[in-house]
Design a protein around this motif. Structure first.
Motif: not given
Length: 703
Positions: A179-191
């Protein structure tokens, strides 16, 4: 993954499970000065943070399995003088007599970005976790997991840390970041994994007499397939509907929102079925209307000899002709598809399924499984998916629902319970209204109630199947009215006097099974009773093979393991090298008994208890052939035999005119080599043809 009773679980441990070190309780593990097993240092001591901390927030989630409350997670947030946030989770629940506890700790920078994460403890009765992600001075991250080499990763702007479904704290932080990052379609799950997150809309709900608006989001990449979550207007996690590390339904709700869970589970099922139907359009292959499959051999499921150079014609969802090309006319205007070099068999059945998520529907169809018998689920969830598929609004096999019923006690499962005789009629009436064809009795049902339940079920036209309740013997269950038993392990129970198995050493229990003689009492009597009463057995051999052999052996035996989604890799550790010889000998007796039962006339049906979704049904048939069952009879155990036992032989189960157009086209000849059932090139379900490779990709498997 398996859903075993106490006795079956004892046998499974005898045959497979390696003891795991007991983790510290979460409360102890996250206290000041506790050490993380992965790092060997106090969780926060290495960061050099100031000692003074300010409490910021405390959140409590109530944990559920099959909508039954089983435990709690308490999350605490504190801030130090430099603005860094430390978030800790204390997660624990009881599942069928086993304690599952986990601890986790996060360090977030003043900007809210993750700096450090560690989690240790158990994620299910049979799985554990011990890992850490640490930020290096150059901003990169190092991921450490016990038993694996460290992995280094960069620091993408939209990155989060989590280990799967648990703890809820990780999911809360993940979605707050989204939410804070503007609801991007994808995010990286580390690693290095990718999360796909999308909003599925906002809906009003009533909570304690007040109307609240929650945002429904779906997450892919954290667990296998879609996970459903709901956020409040501040972007904080309210509830999750997902699966745990055993593939079982798992739900959690923040304090104050627990009453919403049944509604949210139903919404998750309906939304998932609709989503799968949408993406499933890409897997459709072949035309509508009248279709003629020409040139393949036909194994029609009746037991008759294969028809060489055959024609099978279907129009919509009905087969209209099937036979030799020379004598089977093709209707004018039909679309002809040349399938030479292949074999056409009826759509396969998995008679021990648990459709816990919609992606399983794609995996089943990809493997040629067009009908499944669901032997334990949240009733509203599975009937919703069933009805959506039946109405053409979902993608997946036909689902036959067996309503799971348990009794009372610490090992009880699910929310549908029969504790007294007075409970029997209303519970069975509810299952009948829901369209359940069977009652599956689970392990905590009181033995004194079994006969009354069976009689009441039979009066309603419902079969009685399942586990043998604790305190009851398998022959007693049959005498009380059982129509079928799940898991071959229950049939070995008479080798032990009541209460004896728990007193013996693991090796002594296993040796008695490995040395069992089927020609002598008590197993000879078990075989005679199953045969004389025609009691069905869904043996789940493919599951026990995975439990009873080492990981290396399993990789050689089950090629489907190499095609699993990332989230499922490493799911089956199998037997330890030290126990492999005895465990393998025990499995050989399981295999041999199934062969003996078949030769005695016992109806054997293929079922997997999920195991490796889709692939394990193929392995089940291969194991039948190893047990001395002919390839033809093995195919019938997954086609015409279950159709007859479920009373659907007039509709499905064989390739004959008038039957439903459920067909599988495989490359090669499974009668000459049963392994050809794995080589699925086309699947026809309800008259719609699908590309298996596209279906596997939808399910996130390697085709």
């Amino acid at each position: 993954m398996s859903r075993l009773s106490l006795f079956a679980f004892v046998l499974a441990c005898t045959t497979a499970c390696r003891p795991s070190p007991k983790p510290a309780s979460p409360a102890a593990a996250v206290s000041e000065g506790a050490t993380s097993p992965a790092s060997g240092v106090p969780p926060r001591a290495a960061s050099g943070e100031p000692a003074r901390r300010e409490a910021v927030e405390t959140t409590v989630f109530h944990l559920h399995k099959f909508l039954q409350r089983i435990g709690v997670e308490r999350d605490t947030y504190t801030r130090d003088g430099a603005g860094e946030i430390e978030a800790k989770a204390s997660f624990g629940f009881q599942d069928r007599g086993s304690q599952v506890t986990l601890a986790a700790s996060f360090r977030l920078g003043p900007d809210g970005m993750p700096r450090d994460y560690q989690a240790w403890g158990r994620t299910s009765r049979h799985s554990s976790i011990d890992e850490r992600i640490t930020q290096e001075p150059d901003g990169s991250f190092t991921h450490s997991r016990v038993g694996e080499a460290p992995v280094h990763a960069g620091a993408p702007a939209a990155s989060v840390m989590a280990s799967g479904y648990a703890p809820l704290l990780a999911q809360d932080l993940m979605l707050r970041a989204w939410v804070a990052r503007g609801r991007p379609a994808t995010m990286t799950l580390l690693p290095a994994a990718t999360l796909t997150i999308e909003t599925r809309g906002k809906h009003e709900h009533e909570v304690e007499g007040k109307r609240v608006t929650l945002e429904h989001v779906s997450v892919r990449g954290l667990v296998w397939g879609r996970e459903d979550a709901w956020l409040d207007d501040a972007g904080k996690l309210v509830a999750v509907v997902t699966r745990d590390a055993e593939f079982d339904h798992f739900e959690a709700a923040r304090e104050g929102f627990v009453a919403l869970l049944p509604e949210l589970v139903a919404r998750a099922g309906a939304d998932g079925a609709a989503w799968l139907s949408e993406v499933g359009q890409s897997a459709l292959q072949g035309p509508a209307g009248v279709v003629a499959l020409v040139g393949a051999d036909l194994v029609d499921g009746t037991g008759r000899a294969p028809v060489r150079d055959a024609v099978v014609v279907y129009d919509g969802d009905k087969i209209v002709a099937a036979g030799p090309r020379a004598s089977t006319p093709i209707p004018p205007g039909a679309t002809t598809i040349d399938v030479s070099g292949s074999t056409i068999i009826p759509g396969l059945w998995d008679m021990h399924a648990h459709v816990q998520q919609v992606e399983q529907g794609a995996a089943y169809l990809a493997a040629g499984v067009t009908t499944v018998r669901d032997l334990g689920n949240i009733l509203e969830f599975v009937t919703g998916i069933r009805d959506a598929i039946d109405a053409g609004a979902g993608l997946g096999p036909r689902i036959l629902v067996s309503g799971i019923v348990d009794g009372d006690g610490p090992r009880a499962l699910g929310t549908v319970r029969i504790k007294t005789r007075e409970d029997i009629a209303p519970v069975l009436d509810r299952l009948k209204r829901a369209g359940c064809l069977e009652v599956k009795l689970y392990s905590s049902i009181a033995p004194s109630l079994v006969r009354a339940i069976a009689e009441a079920a039979h009066r309603r036209g419902m079969r009685v199947v399942g586990h043998v309740p604790e305190g009851m013997r398998v022959l007693e269950a049959i005498a009380a009215g059982y129509d079928g038993v799940s898991h071959v392990t229950f049939l070995f129970e008479p080798l032990f006097a009541p209460g004896e198995a728990a007193k013996l050493s693991r090796e002594a229990r296993g040796r008695r099974i490995a040395d069992a003689d089927f020609t002598k009492p008590p197993l000879a009597q078990v075989i005679r009773t199953f045969a004389s009463k025609k009691v069905m057995l869904d043996d789940t051999l493919a599951l026990f093979e995975l439990l009873n052999h080492t990981a290396d052996d399993n990789a050689r035996r089950e090629p489907g393991l190499a095609k699993l989604p990332r989230e499922l890799q490493g799911l089956f550790d199998g037997s330890s090298p030290e126990q492999a010889a005895l465990d393998g000998a025990i499995f050989d007796r399981f295999l041999a008994l199934v062969g003996e039962l078949h030769r005695a006339g016992v109806p054997i049906v293929a079922g997997t208890d999920i195991s490796v979704p889709g692939h394990s049904l193929h392995r089940e048939l291969e194991l039948y052939v190893q047990a001395g069952i002919s390839p033809m009879a093995a195919i019938q155990a997954a086609t015409s035999v279950p159709a007859r036992l479920m009373g659907l032989q007039a509709q499905v189960g064989t390739v004959e005119p008038g039957k439903r157009a459920d067909l599988v086209i495989v490359k090669g000849d499974p009668i000459a080599d049963i392994r050809a059932v794995r080589k699925v090139t086309r699947v026809v379900a309800r008259g719609r043809m699908y590309d298996p490779s596209a279906l596997w990709r939808i399910a996130d498997f390697v085709p």
